[in-house]
Write an enzyme that holds these catalytic residues in place. Structure first.
Site, mmCIF file in Angstrom:
data_model
loop_
_atom_site.group_PDB
_atom_site.id
_atom_site.type_symbol
_atom_site.label_atom_id
_atom_site.label_comp_id
_atom_site.label_asym_id
_atom_site.label_seq_id
_atom_site.Cartn_x
_atom_site.Cartn_y
_atom_site.Cartn_z
ATOM 1 N N ARG A 36 -3.535 7.481 6.002
ATOM 2 C CA ARG A 36 -2.073 7.441 6.105
ATOM 3 C C ARG A 36 -1.426 7.320 4.732
ATOM 4 N NH1 ARG A 36 0.433 3.148 9.830
ATOM 5 N NH2 ARG A 36 2.196 4.293 8.968
ATOM 6 N N LYS A 92 4.156 7.877 -1.057
ATOM 7 C CA LYS A 92 4.398 8.014 0.390
ATOM 8 C C LYS A 92 5.758 7.396 0.734
ATOM 9 C CE LYS A 92 2.501 4.844 3.206
ATOM 10 N NZ LYS A 92 3.389 4.089 4.121
ATOM 11 N N ASN A 93 5.976 6.164 0.282
ATOM 12 C CA ASN A 93 7.166 5.422 0.720
ATOM 13 C C ASN A 93 8.457 5.931 0.095
ATOM 14 O OD1 ASN A 93 5.506 3.984 2.334
ATOM 15 N ND2 ASN A 93 5.571 2.093 1.134
ATOM 16 N N ARG A 117 7.775 -6.160 13.522
ATOM 17 C CA ARG A 117 8.605 -5.820 12.350
ATOM 18 C C ARG A 117 9.956 -5.393 12.913
ATOM 19 N NH1 ARG A 117 4.938 -2.061 8.721
ATOM 20 N NH2 ARG A 117 6.807 -1.892 7.444
#
Ligand code: EPZ
Length: 426
Positions: free
Chosen positions: A401, A22-23, A123
């Site tokens: 997700r 995903k990242n 964040r």
């Protein structure tokens, strides 16, 4: 909002395939907008965050086709013309903020919503914004949006040091610089495999980037980038998650397929201390659990250190270790929302500042627990699989997700996980 009903304890046996990262996929998707022809990206996981980002990208007029069966995305930026990323989409997925770098790189201007916070606290994106100002981009904040602009076709660039090192800021600044800055140097750049893969894709597109894989990246502007056919990496966090799950469940014997072991950094060094059988064979990783797990304390660090995205899973594993251990997060100081939920299952964990102390071995008993964020949720799944009896895990949309076909993969390896629609309370 669905929930999981999980019966335990169940060992994991057989083969578990690892999906695309995903990242790593998200920045590759953003980079595709910088090409003057379509790009195709392979090994893209079918995850909520990918669908969300597809919609963010489509807002600009870019064409996005997702061949879900083939896990392949085709992105054609020919009609990219609307230089905005709206709040109602950016708030759903923080990495949408990569649109700032991409649109600066593409057109020298952008209007992108500031990302929201997340489950474990603020964040910030101050490093992203300061880096673009250093590059020579005009940055203004207005009503929750970042307005970026430059009068010139290119900016001088400069040098910027990331304190602390930041994956997202490195990615955003690289995306903004490759077609815009005469020369831009990033010091203390993140070295995560996700950053390396992005730089390799941009290089294949025609970008001029020096120092890939090191903490100093030097980018020199090029006028043209072409679309490419490129493959995403396997998900290193999913790989580590399944390794930890197998170690935690007695009598487990699994082979993870489609992995990229070298992307695990120093994580295997800690894993080997557990006393679990563990071997690597090309892109396969084999784990056989033993009846005893040694307590192993860890501290998360930026790559290639122990990843913060595996700290919740590791703390969960340590509830089954024979002795006391600690997990310290030096990247996010308050990423421990899973602790009270695990204690409801019978764990004995205590948080002080950015460190959790875990007293093992504690038997876990099924209970109803609440997911709070992506990695905390998968830790609750692992705990429920180790617990005796039946557990109910609420708000599993967090899981959707970041873990493709999670219950299918685990049930095929012997788990007992049922997804049921969660009644919305009247
Ligand atoms: C990426 O988030 C990942 N997300 C996170 O994974 C991961 O936990 C994180 O990197 C650290 O590895 C994606 O790749 C989409 P950072 P990112 O900027 O880029 C501080 C998951 O579960 N910071 O490297 O947002 C920040 O507060 C997600 O898949 C600033 O101070 O993380 C943190 O303490 C969760 N100012 C540290 O840097 C800034 O402008 C590292 O954050 C930016 C960051």
């Amino acid at each position: 909002m669905d929930k999981f009903i999980i019966k335990g304890p169940t060992p994991l046996k057989g083969i578990i395939p690892v999906s695309g990262s995903k990242n790593a996929a998200l920045p590759l998707m953003a980079a595709s907008l910088l090409g003057d022809s379509p790009s195709t990206i392979h090994l893209v996981p079918r995850l909520k965050d990918i669908y969300t980002f597809n919609n963010v990208i489509r807002v600009t007029g870019t064409k996005v086709d997702f061949d879900e069966e083939a896990n392949t995305l085709t992105i054609d930026p020919k009609h990219l013309g609307y230089l905005e990323a709206p709040y109602d989409l950016v708030r759903k997925m923080r990495a949408s903020f990569y649109m700032l770098g991409t649109l600066i790189g593409h057109s020298g201007q952008a209007k992108v919503s500031l990302p929201g916070g997340c489950a474990w606290g603020p964040r910030p994106v101050d490093l992203h914004l300061k880096g673009f100002e250093e590059m020579g981009i005009n940055i203004e904040l207005d009503q929750g949006y970042v307005h970026a602009s430059t009068q010139n076709h290119s900016v001088e660039g400069g040098e910027f040091t990331l304190k602390p090192s930041s994956v997202g800021a490195t990615i955003n600044l690289v995306l903004g610089a490759v077609k815009r800055a005469k020369k831009f140097t990033i010091h203390n750049a993140a070295r995560e495999p996700d950053v390396v893969l992005l730089c390799k894709m941009l290089q294949q597109m025609g970008a001029d980037i020096e120092g890939i894989g090191t903490s100093t990246l030097i980018i020199r502007k090029v006028d043209k980038l072409s679309g490419v056919d490129f493959s995403n990496d396997p998900d290193r966090i999913e790989t580590g998650t399944f390794m930890i799950a197998a170690a935690m469940l007695p009598k487990s014997d699994i082979t993870l397929t489609g992995c990229k072991p070298k992307d695990l950094g120093r994580f295997p060094n800690a894993f080997k201390k557990l006393g679990v059988d563990f071997s690597v064979d090309g892109s396969n990783i084999h784990i056989k659990s033993n009846n005893t797990i040694h307590p192993v304390s860890i501290r998360t660090e930026i790559y290639p250190g122990f990843p913060t995205d595996l700290q919740a899973q590791w703390a969960t594993l340590m509830t089954q270790a024979n002795g006391t251990s600690t997990v310290t997060d030096t990247v996010y100081f308050d990423r421990f929302s899973y602790v009270p939920e695990l204690n409801r299952l019978g764990a004995k964990m205590k948080v002080e500042k950015n460190k959790v102390t875990i007293h093992g071995k504690t038997p876990l008993d099924g209970a109803s627990v609440m997911s709070t964020d992506l990695r905390a949720s998968v830790s609750l799944v692992m705990a429920a699989m180790a617990a005796g009896g039946t557990s109910e895990i609420l708000r599993i949309y967090h899981l959707d997700r970041g873990y493709e076909n999670l219950e299918e993969k685990l049930n095929n390896a012997g788990a007992s996980i049922k997804r049921v629609p969660q009644e919305i309370p009247a």
